[in-house]
Design a protein around this motif. Structure first.
Motif, short mmCIF file in Angstrom:
data_model
loop_
_atom_site.label_atom_id
_atom_site.label_comp_id
_atom_site.label_asym_id
_atom_site.label_seq_id
_atom_site.Cartn_x
_atom_site.Cartn_y
_atom_site.Cartn_z
N ASP A 36 0.81 -1.09 0.04
CA ASP A 36 -0.11 0.41 -0.35
C ASP A 36 1.09 1.42 0.08
O ASP A 36 0.67 1.86 -0.73
N MET A 38 3.82 1.10 -0.71
CA MET A 38 4.56 1.81 -2.60
C MET A 38 4.32 1.99 -2.78
O MET A 38 4.52 2.63 -3.81
N GLY A 39 2.63 1.26 -3.43
CA GLY A 39 1.75 2.00 -4.40
C GLY A 39 1.30 3.35 -4.54
O GLY A 39 0.88 3.92 -5.25
N ASN A 40 0.80 3.66 -3.00
CA ASN A 40 0.37 5.00 -2.43
C ASN A 40 1.17 6.28 -2.37
O ASN A 40 0.54 7.25 -2.57
N MET B 106 -1.85 -6.87 -3.07
CA MET B 106 -1.88 -5.66 -4.00
C MET B 106 -0.22 -5.71 -5.15
O MET B 106 -0.44 -4.90 -5.94
N ASN B 110 -0.31 -3.79 -8.14
CA ASN B 110 1.30 -2.53 -8.43
C ASN B 110 1.44 -2.17 -9.32
O ASN B 110 2.04 -1.87 -10.20
#
Lengths: 110, 136
Positions: A36, A38-40, B106, B110
């Motif tokens: 989370d 890492m992605g956001n 995720m 991602n």
């Protein structure tokens, strides 16, 4: 606001990164799921988490985060600290819960 | 330029090392910051997938003047249903891996969101190959 100013205002413990406290905090991300973050998360953000293992330092470095704030009195593991020092990531800590910590950071930087 | 990096399954201590090296290399080459960010998110997730799921793997990075191509080849259990694995929230990670904050389902989403071209091929019982291409 710089990491140093935030640490002073919130009376945060500084585990490492004393030489990088002049970084500006640009927002904050609160999550214990690494993908989370890492992605956001965005570069410059402070990261509030209860995860203390070394991968936290790796992610903070890869994402160019301004600092890590560990909650609930958690302390970074030895290899986390070592990695954070190498990557020049300030690791801070508080005895407070995530909710109170995030609330204070919000009031101070938003 | 082509670089090869070995990755050991289960070695969470070094997870992200390859991503860190590639990030530094892309910076040195003056690649656009946005492309670096996307590439590193995709690469880190794919690198962690080898650590979390496979026995071992090799990451090959090919840097050209107009794009980066990354191939992650692992020896591992493979993915029986790639479409299912691509779904947000689906994960087969162990409880230990989840406790560390990984395995939230995720990773592959991602990777997809941060790749211009993504190819995933897998043979159950043999391994998985993930190919990521990002244009500059």
């Amino acid at each position: 606001m710089t990491v140093k100013e935030l640490a002073e205002k919130m009376n945060l413990k500084i585990f490492c990164g004393e030489t990088n406290l002049d970084r500006t905090i640009e927002g904050c991300y609160v999550s214990d799921l690494l993908s989370d973050v890492m992605g956001n998360a965005k570069s410059g953000m402070a990261w509030i988490t209860l995860q203390t293992h070394q991968n936290v330092a790796a992610i903070a470095s890869l994402k160019d985060l301004s600092c890590i704030i560990l909650v609930k009195g958690f302390e970074p593991e030895e290899d986390t600290l070592q990695h954070a020092v190498e990557e020049e990531i300030p690791v801070l800590g508080t005895s407070q819960q995530t909710f109170e910590t995030a609330g204070q950071v919000y009031q101070l930087i938003c | 330029m082509v670089f090869e990096y070995p990755v050991q399954g289960g070695d969470f201590t070094n997870a992200g090392t390859v991503s860190s090296k590639v990030k530094k290399m892309m910076r040195q080459l003056g690649v656009d910051a946005g492309v670096i960010k996307r590439t590193i998110v995709a690469l880190y997730e794919a690198e962690v997938n080898i650590v979390a799921h496979a026995y071992k793997g090799v990451i090959t990075v090919q840097l050209d003047s107009d794009k980066i191509y990354i191939k992650l080849d692992d020896e591992g259990p493979g993915i029986p249903d790639i479409n299912q694995a691509m779904q947000r929230g689906y994960s087969t990670a162990s409880p230990e891996v989840r406790e560390m904050g990984f395995g939230a389902g995720m990773g592959l989403p991602n990777i997809k969101a941060n790749s211009d071209v993504l190819e995933v091929h897998s043979v159950v019982g043999k391994g998985t190959t993930v190919e990521i291409t990002n244009n500059f």
